[in-house]
Write a protein that holds these residues in place. Structure first.
Motif, mmCIF file in Angstrom:
data_model
loop_
_atom_site.group_PDB
_atom_site.id
_atom_site.type_symbol
_atom_site.label_atom_id
_atom_site.label_comp_id
_atom_site.label_asym_id
_atom_site.label_seq_id
_atom_site.Cartn_x
_atom_site.Cartn_y
_atom_site.Cartn_z
ATOM 1 N N ILE A 114 0.852 -1.182 0.000
ATOM 2 C CA ILE A 114 0.000 0.000 0.000
ATOM 3 C C ILE A 114 0.890 1.234 0.000
ATOM 4 N N ALA A 115 0.510 2.194 -0.821
ATOM 5 C CA ALA A 115 1.274 3.435 -0.936
ATOM 6 C C ALA A 115 0.335 4.606 -0.703
ATOM 7 N N ALA A 116 0.797 5.553 0.088
ATOM 8 C CA ALA A 116 0.023 6.763 0.364
ATOM 9 C C ALA A 116 0.970 7.816 0.920
ATOM 10 N N VAL A 135 2.020 9.202 6.658
ATOM 11 C CA VAL A 135 2.770 8.140 7.316
ATOM 12 C C VAL A 135 1.940 7.433 8.387
ATOM 13 N N ALA A 136 1.348 8.179 9.300
ATOM 14 C CA ALA A 136 0.626 7.566 10.420
ATOM 15 C C ALA A 136 -0.538 6.706 9.934
ATOM 16 N N GLU A 137 -1.326 7.227 8.997
ATOM 17 C CA GLU A 137 -2.455 6.458 8.461
ATOM 18 C C GLU A 137 -1.970 5.212 7.732
ATOM 19 N N LEU A 138 -0.904 5.367 6.981
ATOM 20 C CA LEU A 138 -0.361 4.257 6.200
ATOM 21 C C LEU A 138 0.153 3.143 7.111
ATOM 22 N N ALA A 171 3.902 -1.188 3.777
ATOM 23 C CA ALA A 171 3.562 0.221 3.575
ATOM 24 C C ALA A 171 4.748 0.963 2.977
ATOM 25 N N ILE A 172 4.471 1.760 1.959
ATOM 26 C CA ILE A 172 5.495 2.599 1.351
ATOM 27 C C ILE A 172 4.934 4.011 1.261
ATOM 28 N N VAL A 173 5.623 4.944 1.910
ATOM 29 C CA VAL A 173 5.189 6.341 1.875
ATOM 30 C C VAL A 173 5.631 6.956 0.554
ATOM 31 N N LEU A 176 8.648 5.603 -4.715
ATOM 32 C CA LEU A 176 8.014 4.283 -4.709
ATOM 33 C C LEU A 176 8.872 3.278 -5.473
ATOM 34 N N ALA A 177 9.392 3.687 -6.616
ATOM 35 C CA ALA A 177 10.230 2.796 -7.418
ATOM 36 C C ALA A 177 11.505 2.403 -6.679
#
Length: 127
Positions: free
Chosen positions: A39-41, A44-47, A65-67, A79-80
């Motif tokens: 999941i990416a967003a 930070v805290a929500e992710l 998780a990836i910020v 992301l990459a």
């Protein structure tokens, strides 16, 4: 119909906006069905909370998780550079349908495409 026809078990899914709303619901279903979900967003805290909730689900699925802010090229590069195969992420300029056509034709790499965009994009991917 085979029970495996729509199985995501053992598959990897990248879900942008996966920390809340529809993205979180999709991630929950995939993890519950045995997928490795990334999941990416931006937040930070929500992710991190979403990833913890997903990893607490019973079964063999998992979440990472990836910020990343995917509204910019810099965010896509972040992301990459994360724990993904080389060239797994590509910034597609808005309106560049040929890039999208090529992406969705990579069936040996892309297991599932869930377009989160305008009606025209969704119709294009479905065709």
């Amino acid at each position: 119909m085979s029970d495996d026809l729509f199985s995501v078990a053992g598959r990897t899914a990248l879900i942008t906006g996966g920390s809340r709303g529809i993205g979180a619901m999709i991630a929950t279903g995939f993890v519950a069905d045995g997928a490795r979900v990334i999941i990416a967003a931006r937040k930070v805290a929500e992710l991190e909370a979403a990833a913890a909730d997903l990893n607490a689900l019973p079964g063999v699925g998992s979440a990472t998780a990836i910020v990343a802010d995917l509204s910019s090229e810099e965010g896509c590069r972040a992301l990459a550079d994360a724990d993904l195969p080389e060239d797994a992420v590509c910034l597609v300029p808005p309106g560049d349908r040929e890039e999208i056509r090529e992406l969705v034709s990579l069936t040996e790499i892309v297991d599932l495409a869930i377009p989160r965009g305008g009606e025209g994009l969704i119709r294009f991917v479905a065709e």
